[in-house]
Design an enzyme around this catalytic site. Structure first.
Site, PDB file in Angstrom:
ATOM      1  CB  CYS A 260     -16.538   5.094 -24.233  1.00 13.15           C
ATOM      2  SG  CYS A 260     -16.792   5.495 -25.983  1.00 13.15           S
ATOM      3  CB  CYS A 452      13.901   9.035  27.920  1.00  9.52           C
ATOM      4  SG  CYS A 452      13.101  10.122  29.119  1.00  9.52           S
TER       5      CYS A 452
END
Length: 511
Positions: A260, A452
């Site tokens: 902190c 394909c």
């Protein structure tokens, strides 16, 4: 009041102001005074904490039964103080120095004698002036260098001397510091010891420097008191003092929390060891709570990156709730028992009682559940263990990519045939996961070998696009690749190797 008495009062007030809790003033009865007559001398005791050099080490040696000498070294930041006991003669400081003794737990009498002689010389250099503060500063700042203790204190050099019966000192004052035995190989009572004090005594009884003569040879100064017993474990005593003092100093300092970034008093912080990274207890309470709630008992470590320092149980107990601590303690116990191999917690979640494993089998004495010590399922006799579904992927990765020793352990536990079958299934599933797609209608897996991107499912007969998996118009499936608004416009052969001419008559591939 005489000038000497005023100087003594002023000096005592100054010492009390400078050293505060390290100084205790006292009054000593003058020898020969009538009871209640009021003849008392001023004095006191200074506890002088020496400034240690960086990385100062205690050295202790232990001789094993084999005759081998093992050395133990321990870094310390703090050592017990030297105590300077002093009393002021009536003619101090104008004519005579204070009467004093030096006592210490970690200096031997030879070293203390050397310091006593130095204090005498400091008085000679400053005769007529108050001297106690000068003595105290010398002991605090220069004593280590003066004794040549630059980086190591050899505890083997500390041989406590035996003690004489208490005797009055020659300055006419009765003190509570006992005189010590000369250390020679003579009668412990001191009655038959040939000792004479070689001291110069002034007309008023004050002593200017003392030395002890043992059988005609110089010995220790009688003012040097080694304050430990013959059987004292000095290393343990000094280590304990260092830790206690370090904790007290830590609690009184301010630290910036690495999480902190707020400044917090050490009493509200937690210090990991041995890395010595400091975080506030509020941040560590949140961190530990999350880890314990998620079952990560092995991750109660310093949050610093690449730091392996772990919180000890007392630190965890300080910052988390009682319920969380009890949960963590229980998980840690179970983990420890499991690592022992022959003791495991009962597999039943509601039980978890420690069970001794004998010949691969465990029977819980609490709930009577009989289980396999390897797979922790119910006892299956001579049949091989079976993997839990949730563990199979992890085990297969080890079996496929692990070392020969790791594979051997798994084969002994689960059987080679069983593992090979699982391995084939695992590799097949991985291949299908990487090289197949599900039909958008019936969800069967389809592998595209060549051709394909217009696919036909042989299971449900629909047409769909291999690229976007859209179901195609059965009347004109190729329009999806010709429509400019289609996401797959002009992508009929996208990703197809066109070295060979495509066969437009058959683009259907299925699995």
């Amino acid at each position: 009041m005489s000038l000497d008495a005023e100087a003594q009062e002023d000096e005592l007030l100054a010492l009390a102001s400078i050293y505060e809790e390290s100084f205790t003033a006292s009054q000593v009865e003058v020898e020969g005074a009538e009871a209640g007559g009021g003849d008392r001398a001023q004095g006191g005791v200074l506890a002088i904490h020496l400034d240690l050099p960086p990385d100062f080490t205690l050295l202790s040696r232990l001789t094993k039964d084999t005759g081998e000498v093992e050395e133990e070294r321990y870094l310390v930041e703090y050592l017990p103080p030297i105590h300077l006991h002093f009393t002021f003669p009536a003619t101090y400081p104008s004519q005579h120095p204070p009467c004093f003794t030096l006592s210490c737990k970690w200096l031997n009498r030879a070293q203390l004698t050397k310091l006593c002689q130095k204090l005498d010389s400091l008085w000679e250099e400053n005769e007529g002036s108050v001297i106690t503060f000068t003595w105290a500063q010398f002991l605090k700042e220069e004593a280590m260098d003066y004794l040549d203790l630059t980086d190591t204190l050899d505890l083997d050099s500390m041989k406590p001397s035996r003690v004489f019966p208490s005797t009055p000192n020659t300055c006419g004052l009765v003190t509570d510091v006992s005189q010590e035995h000369c250390g020679a190989a003579c009668d412990p009572s001191g009655e038959n010891c040939d000792i004479s004090d070689s001291r110069t005594s002034n007309s008023d009884g004050a002593t200017a420097g003392m030395s002890v003569v043992v059988n005609g040879q110089s010995g220790y100064d009688s003012r040097a008191v080694q304050d430990i017993g013959p059987k004292t474990k000095v290393l343990h005593l000094l280590k304990e003092y260092n830790e206690d003092t370090r904790r007290k100093v830590f609690k009184s300092k301010m630290f910036k929390c690495k999480v902190c970034f707020l400044d917090k008093l050490g009493a509200n912080c937690l210090e990991f060891w041995p890395c010595r990274h400091v975080y506030c207890k509020d941040c560590m309470a949140s961190f530990f709570s999350v880890q314990i709630s998620e079952g990560n008992i092995k991750f109660l470590r310093c949050p610093e990156e690449k730091c392996d320092s772990e919180a000890n149980p007392k630190q965890v107990q300080e910052v988390v709730s009682a319920d969380l601590y009890n949960r963590w303690d229980e998980m840690l116990l179970n983990s420890t028992l499991s690592s022992l191999g022959d003791i495991q917690p009962c597999p039943r979640i509601h039980c978890q009682y420690p069970v001794t494993i004998e010949e691969g089998q465990g029977q819980c004495p609490s709930c009577k559940f009989v289980f396999c010590g390897l797979c922790r399922f119910g006892w299956h006799g001579v049949d091989l263990c079976r993997l839990k579904h949730s563990e199979s992927k992890k085990i297969m990765e080890i079996y496929i990519n692990g070392t020969e020793d790791e594979k051997k352990v798994l084969e002994d536990k689960y059987g080679k045939k069983y593992l090979c079958t699982l391995r084939d299934e695992f590799l097949t599933l991985n291949y299908l996961e990487e090289n197949s797609k599900r039909c958008p209608k019936c969800l069967i897996k389809i592998e595209k070998m060549d051709g394909c991107n217009k696919m036909t499912c042989q299971h449900c007969s629909i047409y769909f696009c291999w690229l976007c998996k859209m179901i195609l118009n059965p009347g004109n499936p190729y329009n999806h690749f010709n429509d400019r608004n289609s996401p797959c416009f002009n992508q009929l052969f996208f990703g197809v190797d066109l070295d060979d001419e495509p066969d437009m008559s058959d683009e259907e591939d299925w699995f």
